[in-house]
Design a protein around this motif. Structure first.
Motif, short mmCIF file in Angstrom:
data_model
loop_
_atom_site.label_atom_id
_atom_site.label_comp_id
_atom_site.label_asym_id
_atom_site.label_seq_id
_atom_site.Cartn_x
_atom_site.Cartn_y
_atom_site.Cartn_z
N GLN A 466 0.05 2.69 -0.78
CA GLN A 466 1.62 3.55 -0.42
C GLN A 466 1.91 3.19 1.64
OE1 GLN A 466 0.17 7.80 -0.75
NE2 GLN A 466 0.20 7.51 -2.14
N ILE A 467 1.28 3.15 2.09
CA ILE A 467 1.61 2.42 3.34
C ILE A 467 2.17 1.01 3.16
CG2 ILE A 467 0.93 2.57 5.61
CD1 ILE A 467 -1.04 4.85 5.67
N ALA A 468 1.23 0.05 2.58
CA ALA A 468 1.62 -0.52 2.48
C ALA A 468 3.62 -1.31 2.05
CB ALA A 468 0.62 -1.45 1.98
N GLU A 469 2.90 0.13 1.05
CA GLU A 469 4.09 0.32 0.33
C GLU A 469 5.53 0.38 1.64
OE1 GLU A 469 7.10 -0.97 -2.53
OE2 GLU A 469 4.66 -1.16 -2.70
N LYS A 470 5.10 1.09 2.56
CA LYS A 470 6.46 1.63 3.61
C LYS A 470 6.66 1.12 4.48
CE LYS A 470 5.25 6.51 3.42
NZ LYS A 470 4.69 7.78 4.03
N MET A 471 5.53 0.28 5.04
CA MET A 471 5.77 -0.85 5.35
C MET A 471 6.44 -1.88 4.98
SD MET A 471 1.97 -1.68 7.12
CE MET A 471 1.03 -0.61 8.05
N LYS A 472 6.46 -2.43 3.67
CA LYS A 472 7.60 -3.17 3.25
C LYS A 472 8.72 -3.20 2.91
CE LYS A 472 7.29 -6.74 -1.29
NZ LYS A 472 6.97 -6.02 -2.82
N ASN A 473 8.97 -1.08 3.06
CA ASN A 473 9.97 -0.83 2.11
C ASN A 473 10.95 -1.44 4.21
OD1 ASN A 473 9.91 -0.17 0.67
ND2 ASN A 473 9.42 1.74 0.23
N VAL A 474 10.39 -0.47 4.74
CA VAL A 474 10.78 -0.75 6.00
C VAL A 474 11.24 -2.48 6.82
CG1 VAL A 474 10.78 -0.58 8.36
CG2 VAL A 474 10.12 1.13 6.79
N ARG A 475 10.53 -3.11 6.10
CA ARG A 475 11.13 -4.03 6.60
C ARG A 475 12.26 -5.56 5.70
NH1 ARG A 475 5.49 -5.09 5.93
NH2 ARG A 475 6.05 -6.82 4.20
#
Length: 478
Positions: A466-475
């Motif tokens: 979930q965190i990896a997905e959040k990072m991707k969304n922000v980038r």
């Protein structure tokens, strides 16, 4: 005769006024050149500065041609402006130099040491040339070999060397008198202190040798989204020295959307350390022993991301930064006490010492290190919010001057200047979000500590995903 004297006095005042005005002009040109070369200010601000300084010079110089006592006003005004310009010139040059000193880090340092028992009579390494030395063979082999070669060069002969399978076995051999001196990386002292009660009080450092290793820089455009690894360490020596990392925060930054995601990963996360532990797992905090680049590689592998920059901060710098900012407003999820300070649920205005206590406490919370990570994020969020406000302008020089020895980053002066320039150009407020990786506590043997069982935290794979997905969304957000 009297009129002639008065005329000469007036001419003298006018000449002095013109001379001071010319000094004002030179200082104006110097300030504009330094500000332009620093890259700190946007072009529109520099253009406004040029116009203002030219107008002031024109007034102070032109008034010297007025045949009245107004030229005295011009002299005083020009002198005051020159003093301000000199101060601004010094301030800007100092800030640029400090950013240069703090940024652009390109190497890491392993502080290798020879330790003996605290009551050993040897005053230096030469006095220990006939000692039996010990070295462990489980980890850090390259540095151990370099240190052995250096010691032999200093004492001028081959040493009597005993090898041990683990660091703990080597330390116990020293304490029990089976060897007279032990060789290892000082970064491992924390592990030995956890494994052997009162270890630090039983030994003393006889000799130390720093081994510098280059860290390859990455090409990054700070106008595009990027990740920064923030490592909180507790060292008394140079900030470049390898050490366990007790704070591990990834700052995902999107300069286009003005959004930041702060992700905390617990120091005890039980992970593989790329290029070091192989298939065996270790605590995330132990990755810092092998260098900040190894900590970055570990987190990159965990979340499937690239980390371009890092910033290493020790606890002294946290106090300095917060105090220089005039304190910060931090949100606490709980009422608790730590290191003599009391914190209430809700907003707390904290000074440097209080911020440090707030960041380090974990025993007051049922979730322990998980809540400590959230508190560290809260402190960092408060620092960022204060630093991005106009308050930073009154304290920036003090912060830069005081933290130069306790902060290290591989971000260059040019990249830092561009970020500041971008922020001043837009003036847009940043949105800061946070996330914390979760896990399950356990006791396991770690790569860096041998067979000894240590507290670890098994990663929650759903949390990591979930965190990896959040990072991707922000980038990727436009």
């Amino acid at each position: 005769m009297e009129k002639h004297i008065q005329s000469k006095k007036k001419k003298g005042r006018h000449m002095a006024g013109k001379f001071i005005a010319l000094i004002q002009l030179l200082l104006s040109v110097g300030l504009i050149a330094v500000v332009w070369n620093s890259g700190l200010l946007p072009a529109k601000y520099i253009a406004s500065m040029v116009i203002l300084l030219l107008v002031l010079f024109g007034f102070c110089f032109g008034i010297q041609y007025v045949k009245s006592r107004l030229n005295i006003v011009g002299i005083v005004l020009s002198a005051l402006i020159s003093i301000c310009l000199a101060g601004g010139l010094f301030y800007t040059m100092q800030a640029a130099q400090i950013m240069k000193d703090v940024g652009g880090a390109s190497y890491k340092t392993d502080n290798m040491i020879v330790v003996v028992k605290k009551d050993d009579p040897a005053a230096n390494l030469l006095a220990a040339k006939n000692y039996r030395f010990g070295v462990q063979t489980a980890v850090d082999k390259d540095n151990n070999q370099k240190m052995v070669e250096d010691v032999q060069k200093v004492i001028g002969r081959d040493m009597k060397l005993e090898e041990y399978a683990t660091l703990q076995e080597e330390a116990e051999a020293l304490l029990k008198g089976r060897i007279d001196a032990a060789i290892y990386n000082e970064a491992f002292n924390g592990i030995l202190e956890d494994a052997i009660e009162d270890y630090s009080s039983e030994i003393r450092i006889l000799y130390q040798y720093g081994i510098d290793t280059p860290i390859e820089p990455e090409e990054t455009d700070v106008e595009e989204p990027f990740n920064i690894y923030i490592s909180g360490i507790d060292v008394s020596g140079p900030i470049t020295t390898n050490s366990r990392s007790d704070v591990n925060i990834i700052m995902t930054v999107n300069p286009k959307t003005k959004k930041i995601l702060l992700t905390t990963t617990p120091r005890d996360y039980f992970v593989q350390i790329p290029g070091v532990s192989g298939e065996q797992r270790d605590k995330l905090t132990h990755a810092g022993i092998y260098g900040v680049d190894v900590s970055m590689n570990t987190l990159e592998q965990l979340y499937g991301i690239d980390i371009s920059y890092y910033a290493r901060v020790n606890f002294t710098s946290l106090i300095t930064i917060v105090d220089a900012l005039g304190g910060i407003d931090v949100h606490s999820d709980y009422d608790f006490k730590a290191l003599g300070f009391s914190f209430k649920k809700g907003i707390n205005h904290l000074n440097g010492e209080e911020s440090l206590a707030f960041s380090r406490e974990r025993y007051s919370f049922e979730s322990g290190d998980n809540q400590r990570g959230k508190n560290q994020e809260a402190v960092l969020t408060a620092i960022l919010q204060k630093a991005m406000s106009p308050a930073i302008l009154t304290s920036a020089n003090e912060i830069l001057r005081n933290i130069s020895d306790c902060v290290e980053t591989n971000m260059t002066q040019d990249e830092m200047s561009r970020l500041i320039n971008m922020q001043l150009s837009s003036g847009t407020a940043w949105t800061i979000e946070s996330a914390a990786a979760a896990g399950q506590g356990d006791n396991q043997a770690c790569y860096s500590s041998g067979s000894q069982l240590l507290y670890v935290m098994w990663p929650d794979e759903d949390s990591v995903r979930q965190i990896a997905e959040k990072m991707k969304n922000v980038r990727e957000e436009k």
